[in-house]
Design an enzyme around this catalytic site. Structure first.
Site, PDB file in Angstrom:
ATOM      1  N   ARG A   1      53.796  45.127  41.365  1.00 30.76           N
ATOM      2  CA  ARG A   1      54.356  43.873  40.971  1.00 30.76           C
ATOM      3  C   ARG A   1      53.798  43.424  39.732  1.00 30.76           C
ATOM      4  NH1 ARG A   1      53.653  39.779  44.709  1.00 30.76           N
ATOM      5  NH2 ARG A   1      52.168  38.917  43.364  1.00 30.76           N
TER       6      ARG A   1
ATOM      7  N   GLU B   1      49.134  38.988  35.620  1.00 31.46           N
ATOM      8  CA  GLU B   1      48.385  40.216  36.154  1.00 31.46           C
ATOM      9  C   GLU B   1      49.361  41.431  36.642  1.00 31.46           C
ATOM     10  OE1 GLU B   1      46.372  39.936  39.868  1.00 31.46           O
ATOM     11  OE2 GLU B   1      47.906  38.613  40.797  1.00 31.46           O
TER      12      GLU B   1
ATOM     13  N   ASN C   1      49.735  43.960  39.512  1.00 29.83           N
ATOM     14  CA  ASN C   1      49.156  44.360  41.068  1.00 29.83           C
ATOM     15  C   ASN C   1      49.332  45.492  41.584  1.00 29.83           C
ATOM     16  OD1 ASN C   1      48.367  41.413  42.214  1.00 29.83           O
ATOM     17  ND2 ASN C   1      50.590  41.144  41.187  1.00 29.83           N
TER      18      ASN C   1
ATOM     19  N   SER D   1      52.865  41.627  47.837  1.00 26.20           N
ATOM     20  CA  SER D   1      53.662  41.405  48.832  1.00 26.20           C
ATOM     21  C   SER D   1      54.775  40.422  48.542  1.00 26.20           C
ATOM     22  CB  SER D   1      52.616  40.041  49.543  1.00 26.20           C
ATOM     23  OG  SER D   1      52.143  39.082  48.857  1.00 26.20           O
TER      24      SER D   1
ATOM     25  N   LYS E   1      41.217  43.313  37.176  1.00 27.02           N
ATOM     26  CA  LYS E   1      41.510  42.544  35.876  1.00 27.02           C
ATOM     27  C   LYS E   1      40.760  42.970  34.853  1.00 27.02           C
ATOM     28  CE  LYS E   1      43.351  39.106  38.776  1.00 27.02           C
ATOM     29  NZ  LYS E   1      43.231  39.086  39.991  1.00 27.02           N
TER      30      LYS E   1
ATOM     31  N   LYS F   1      38.164  35.131  35.517  1.00 32.14           N
ATOM     32  CA  LYS F   1      38.646  35.926  36.653  1.00 32.14           C
ATOM     33  C   LYS F   1      37.633  36.889  37.234  1.00 32.14           C
ATOM     34  CE  LYS F   1      43.687  35.539  35.567  1.00 32.14           C
ATOM     35  NZ  LYS F   1      44.801  36.022  35.668  1.00 32.14           N
TER      36      LYS F   1
ATOM     37  N   GLU G   1      41.586  40.166  44.372  1.00 34.76           N
ATOM     38  CA  GLU G   1      42.938  40.086  44.681  1.00 34.76           C
ATOM     39  C   GLU G   1      43.004  39.025  45.600  1.00 34.76           C
ATOM     40  OE1 GLU G   1      44.952  41.636  42.679  1.00 34.76           O
ATOM     41  OE2 GLU G   1      43.297  42.821  41.949  1.00 34.76           O
ATOM     42  N   GLY G   2      44.205  38.298  45.790  1.00 35.14           N
ATOM     43  CA  GLY G   2      44.648  37.715  47.070  1.00 35.14           C
ATOM     44  C   GLY G   2      44.391  36.219  46.702  1.00 35.14           C
TER      45      GLY G   2
ATOM     46  N   ARG H   1      58.172  32.554  42.492  1.00 33.88           N
ATOM     47  CA  ARG H   1      57.221  31.579  43.139  1.00 33.88           C
ATOM     48  C   ARG H   1      57.242  30.411  42.071  1.00 33.88           C
ATOM     49  NH1 ARG H   1      51.844  34.983  43.946  1.00 33.88           N
ATOM     50  NH2 ARG H   1      52.751  35.650  41.813  1.00 33.88           N
TER      51      ARG H   1
HETATM   52  P1  ADP Z   1      45.135  36.756  42.095  1.00 36.97           P
HETATM   53  O1  ADP Z   1      44.978  38.102  41.926  1.00 36.97           O
HETATM   54  O2  ADP Z   1      44.353  35.911  42.702  1.00 36.97           O
HETATM   55  O3  ADP Z   1      46.716  36.662  42.391  1.00 36.97           O
HETATM   56  P2  ADP Z   1      45.993  36.060  39.413  1.00 36.97           P
HETATM   57  O4  ADP Z   1      45.456  36.589  38.017  1.00 36.97           O
HETATM   58  O5  ADP Z   1      47.441  35.954  39.588  1.00 36.97           O
HETATM   59  O6  ADP Z   1      45.003  36.444  40.477  1.00 36.97           O
HETATM   60  O7  ADP Z   1      45.864  34.382  39.069  1.00 36.97           O
HETATM   61  C1  ADP Z   1      46.217  33.405  40.211  1.00 36.97           C
HETATM   62  C2  ADP Z   1      47.307  32.408  39.787  1.00 36.97           C
HETATM   63  O8  ADP Z   1      46.531  31.727  38.608  1.00 36.97           O
HETATM   64  C3  ADP Z   1      48.576  32.707  39.213  1.00 36.97           C
HETATM   65  O9  ADP Z   1      49.532  33.107  39.962  1.00 36.97           O
HETATM   66  C4  ADP Z   1      48.763  31.851  38.168  1.00 36.97           C
HETATM   67  O10 ADP Z   1      49.531  30.889  38.703  1.00 36.97           O
HETATM   68  C5  ADP Z   1      47.352  31.331  37.693  1.00 36.97           C
HETATM   69  N1  ADP Z   1      47.127  32.098  36.352  1.00 36.97           N
HETATM   70  C6  ADP Z   1      46.202  33.046  36.165  1.00 36.97           C
HETATM   71  N2  ADP Z   1      46.119  33.420  34.898  1.00 36.97           N
HETATM   72  C7  ADP Z   1      46.842  32.524  34.254  1.00 36.97           C
HETATM   73  C8  ADP Z   1      46.640  32.241  32.888  1.00 36.97           C
HETATM   74  N3  ADP Z   1      46.280  33.084  31.877  1.00 36.97           N
HETATM   75  N4  ADP Z   1      47.431  30.989  32.474  1.00 36.97           N
HETATM   76  C9  ADP Z   1      47.922  30.185  33.496  1.00 36.97           C
HETATM   77  N5  ADP Z   1      47.910  30.610  34.636  1.00 36.97           N
HETATM   78  C10 ADP Z   1      47.272  31.639  35.171  1.00 36.97           C
HETATM   79 MG    MG Z   2      48.446  36.792  41.309  1.00 31.35          MG
END
Ligand code: ADP
Ligand code: MG
Length: 438
Positions: free
Chosen positions: A39, A58, A60, A65, A241, A322, A326-327, A412
């Site tokens: 995803r 990101e 995945n 899920s 990441k 970051k 994950e998660g 979401r």
């Molecule tokens: P995880 O693996 O925890 O899902 P993500 O990279 O998806 O990590 O980050 C979690 C959440 O943080 C994302 O769903 C998004 O809402 C927010 N986020 C992550 N990166 C960014 C970004 N560059 N700009 C704005 N919001 C972000």
């Molecule tokens: Mg995410």
């Protein structure tokens, strides 16, 4: 892979998976194929004076899920439209504006493709099944069972669900064929084991899922087997990441997508590579010593800070940091960044990346209510919606053939003030798309 090696030196979890996988690879893996159910997540980016665009959050590669629940949510909204037309509150509420979302059958097609490929190559292995590796006390079961039902109904494939703890006692590998067998009470055919064609991980992506060395041993046993893994350890690590950040570096996309010598064909032309790159935000490693875009500029300072950390301090209000996790719930945002950097041991810098924050459009409102919250009234807030696009890929054999397909989507929605995005972690709610003509 040097990237993952570097992270693995300072991140114990990634390090264990990486060294374990490398050892297995050196011994010789019997299953060349990898299955990915992926995803790719996006947010709308609307900085001042720039056209609005989609930027990747990101990518995945393990345990993705909400495939099933996103299809249900799209169905719910379509049903409510059919039933009420949302009380004629907008001319956009027409059934053709609710796009189809057949994520369940799409993801299952990927699993079924792996299963069939295994059985064709595997000669005599009849009645093999797909193993779902799940977490103990799984909370996400309603997002998993529909995949199982679809596999049975439309592909006549049975699923067996087990946790790492169970597999420690039930999983065996045939020493000659390396077929993966799971011990079961006598089944209809009086066998006391089932053969596994495909291992689908809905667990195993967080360090706390491996509380003992035996949990890692179980993961490696599955990896060593002939079954096709979704994902293999290598594919899980590729979703990190840090890998996402490396792909933004100059020349890297070209190396992988335009290298005719290596792959026998050009996958993307330069224009397509440029378009893909435009969906990336700026990213860098906290351990970089100098700006890779201005080579030669030595800007290390006396406080033993890297260029990467100094730049992160300077730009903190518009950044997220970051780690390789994950998660949800692991990121460090904006004002929390400088104190976090003060406390971060220098050797751990290479496990972290900095990413520019995506600037969401202003003025998108909705009503939110928290289940079980004290205040039972809905509040009107500005919201942000994150789009996820699902796809699967089966690849890795010597011909270089890749079978792949895009299969569905997820939306979401969360309050704009919430940095994180997880549904299961309570930050956002499942939503769906409504197409509008502009
Ligand atoms: P995880 O693996 O925890 O899902 P993500 O990279 O998806 O990590 O980050 C979690 C959440 O943080 C994302 O769903 C998004 O809402 C927010 N986020 C992550 N990166 C960014 C970004 N560059 N700009 C704005 N919001 C972000
Ligand atoms: Mg995410």
């Amino acid at each position: 892979m040097g990237t993952v090696h570097g992270v693995g030196k300072v991140d114990d979890f990634i390090g264990r998976l990486w060294t374990g996988w490398k050892q297995l690879r050196d011994e010789g893996l019997v299953q060349p194929l990898h299955l990915g159910l992926f995803r790719s997540d996006y947010l709308l980016h609307a900085p001042e004076r720039e056209p609005i665009s989609l930027k990747q959050v990101e990518f995945n590669t393990i345990s993705v899920s909400f495939g099933c629940l996103s299809e249900r949510t799209a169905g719910l909204h379509r049903y409510l439209n059919d039933f009420t037309n949302y009380y004629n509150t907008s001319s956009h509420f027409k059934s053709e504006n609710f796009p189809v979302n057949n994520t369940i059958s799409g993801l299952v097609e990927g699993l079924a493709e792996a299963h069939q490929t295994y059985n064709v190559v595997g000669l005599l292995y009849h009645r093999s099944q797909i193993l779902f590796v799940v977490q103990p006390g799984e909370r996400n079961v309603f997002d998993q069972r529909p995949l199982e039902y679809e596999l049975l109904k439309n592909h006549s494939i049975l699923v067996i669900r087990q946790t790492f703890d169970e597999l420690a006692h039930t999983a065996f590998i045939d020493p000659i064929t390396r077929v993966l067998r799971i011990t079961v009470p006598h089944d209809l055919h009086s066998r006391d084991y089932v053969e596994i064609s495909t291992v689908y991980f809905r667990a195993g992506y967080m360090p706390n899922e491996y509380p003992t060395p035996s949990h890692y041993s179980t993961r490696f046993l599955l990896e060593r087997s002939r079954a096709i893994k979704c994902p293999s350890i290598a594919l899980q690590l590729a979703g990190g990441k840090k890998v996402q950040e490396v792909l933004t570096q100059p020349g890297i996309l070209e190396r992988f997508l335009c290298n005719e010598q290596k792959w026998g064909k050009v996958v993307f032309d330069q224009q397509q590579v440029d378009e893909l790159r435009q969906s990336f935000m700026g990213m860098w490693g906290l351990d970089v010593e100098e700006d890779s875009l201005t080579p030669g500029a030595d800007i290390r300072d006396l406080k033993n800070e890297t260029f990467g950390t100094r730049k992160a301090r300077k730009l903190a209000p518009s950044l997220v940091l970051k780690p390789q996790r994950e998660g949800g719930g692991n990121n460090i945002y904006k004002a929390s960044i400088p104190p976090f950097l003060d406390a971060l041991p220098p050797k751990e810098r290479q496990a972290w990346i900095a990413m520019e924050l995506i600037v969401s459009p202003e003025g998108t409102g909705n009503y939110l209510i928290r289940a079980g919250g004290e205040d039972k009234t809905a509040i009107k807030v500005e919201v942000v919606s994150e789009l996820g696009i699902y796809g699967w890929a089966l690849f890795g054999n010597s011909t270089g053939e890749v079978k792949e397909k895009q299969v569905g989507w997820l939306v979401r929605t969360k309050g704009k003030d919430s940095d994180e995005g997880g549904v299961a972690t309570g930050f956002s709610v499942l939503d769906s798309l409504l197409l509008v003509d502009e």
